[in-house]
Write an enzyme that holds these catalytic residues in place. Structure first.
Site, short mmCIF file in Angstrom:
data_model
loop_
_atom_site.label_atom_id
_atom_site.label_comp_id
_atom_site.label_asym_id
_atom_site.label_seq_id
_atom_site.Cartn_x
_atom_site.Cartn_y
_atom_site.Cartn_z
N THR A 21 8.91 20.95 50.64
CA THR A 21 10.21 21.45 51.10
C THR A 21 10.62 22.70 50.35
OG1 THR A 21 11.38 19.98 49.56
CG2 THR A 21 11.02 19.16 51.81
N THR A 62 4.65 9.83 47.56
CA THR A 62 4.77 8.74 46.60
C THR A 62 6.12 8.06 46.64
OG1 THR A 62 5.42 10.30 44.86
CG2 THR A 62 3.07 9.73 45.01
N GLY A 63 7.07 8.59 47.42
CA GLY A 63 8.30 7.88 47.69
C GLY A 63 9.35 8.01 46.60
N GLU A 64 10.47 7.31 46.86
CA GLU A 64 11.60 7.28 45.94
C GLU A 64 12.03 5.84 45.75
OE1 GLU A 64 12.31 8.63 49.13
OE2 GLU A 64 11.52 10.63 48.74
N HIS A 95 13.28 6.60 55.88
CA HIS A 95 14.14 6.09 54.82
C HIS A 95 14.58 4.67 55.11
CE1 HIS A 95 15.61 9.37 51.95
NE2 HIS A 95 14.61 9.92 52.62
N ASN A 99 14.31 4.03 48.38
CA ASN A 99 13.80 3.35 49.57
C ASN A 99 12.80 2.25 49.25
OD1 ASN A 99 15.11 5.18 51.50
ND2 ASN A 99 13.69 6.70 50.65
N GLY A 148 4.80 18.95 42.73
CA GLY A 148 4.37 19.34 41.39
C GLY A 148 2.86 19.49 41.35
#
Length: 317
Positions: free
Chosen positions: A189, A103-105, A37, A108, A172
């Site tokens: 998770t 693919t991240g957020e 992060h 960050n 997904g």
């Protein structure tokens, strides 16, 4: 099933993460996850050390395998640089390193002011990034001109004998399909058996499936829920918000609508070994091969003692 410990970079200093790694190995955990992060989710978590420095230090303090859970090699750091970081980590860990990617957020990855791409574009970027990294790990000079990335006259000189496996995160159907197609393993998770089956039937076969969950060790369940609610109210933030909210203060605003019971339901709170065993069994029944538990709050040694004395011995009978 392999049981590992999840190092939360969002909540602990580098020294605390190293101490937890030592404690996890002593307690009998079989591997480490570590988050990557730039920001914590909310300010109450309070930390965010640079993961690649921490991984280098981990290689010197314990002998457990390490997986990034997960790194985004697309926006904040170019995949050619992540390829070098992962190669060095694999050398330091003598092959005990797995590069978990996702693919991240925006939390960050948006820090340079770039537009945050749609989910479909992020998946496309991730696929090309993995292609770039694998090409670099094969050795020799690399020239790459793709839709999203350019690499020119690049060669990674410090490489492990075997390139690090790449496990792909999927929450997904589309991301899980990509993981099945390009991943050496799958990361999640959620104890979602449908997604595990989708991964395996879509091309993942018998490749490893990893997952993780969070705990809040305390004297009882209510005390653990208090800690979890203070430190991780974002655990109750629904839907795609976790991918698109850009800063901790936005997560704090969204979390104002989250109740303590919602956070409690996402954690194993307290000190009851049965609750931990039941959570681990949910992941086992879903088809995961490895599960990693994270502790939130100050009582991580209590969690290590619980697992050493009560949880891990029962699982290994």
């Amino acid at each position: 099933m392999r049981i590992g410990y999840f190092l939360s970079s969002e909540e602990y200093t580098p020294d605390e993460l190293l101490a937890q790694a030592r404690g996890a190995e002593k307690a009998g955990f079989e591997g480490l996850w570590i988050s990557d992060h730039y920001h914590p989710w909310v300010d109450a978590q309070g930390e965010s050390p640079f993961v690649w420095s921490t991984i280098g230090a981990l290689s010197q303090v314990c002998s457990l395998p390490v997986t990034t859970a997960v790194t985004c090699p697309t926006v904040r750091i170019h995949p050619a640089v992540i390829a070098q970081a992962a190669a060095t980590s694999a050398v330091l860990l003598d092959g005990r390193f797995v590069l978990g990617v996702g693919t991240g957020e925006a939390l960050n990855e948006h820090i340079f002011g770039d537009a945050w791409p749609s989910a479909d574009v992020r998946l496309e970027m991730l696929e090309e990034a993995v292609e770039v990294m694998r090409e670099l790990w094969r050795g020799g000079f690399v020239e790459h001109r793709g839709r999203h990335y350019t690499v020119e006259n690049a060669r990674i000189y410090t490489r492990p004998e075997t390139p690090p496996p790449v496990y792909v995160s999927g929450f997904g159907p589309k991301a899980t399909d990509l993981a099945a197609r390009i991943g050496d393993g799958y990361v999640s998770t959620m104890p979602d058996g449908d997604l595990v089956r989708r991964f395996r039937e879509g091309g993942g076969g018998d490749k490893p499936c990893q997952a993780g969950f969070k705990a809040a060790f305390a004297a009882d369940e209510d005390a653990g829920a208090d800690i979890a609610y203070e430190k991780w109210p974002n655990a109750g933030v629904p839907g795609e918000l976790s991918q698109v909210l850009p800063s901790p203060r936005h997560f704090e605003q969204a979390a104002q609508n989250v109740t303590k019971d919602q956070v409690r339901s996402a954690f194993v709170c307290g000190n009851d070994p049965k609750a931990h065993l039941e959570m681990i069994d949910r992941y086992a029944q879903a088809g995961f091969d490895e599960v990693y538990v994270a502790n939130t709050g100050p009582h991580w040694q209590g969690l290590f003692d619980l697992y050493a004395d009560e949880v891990l011995p029962r699982l290994r009978r």
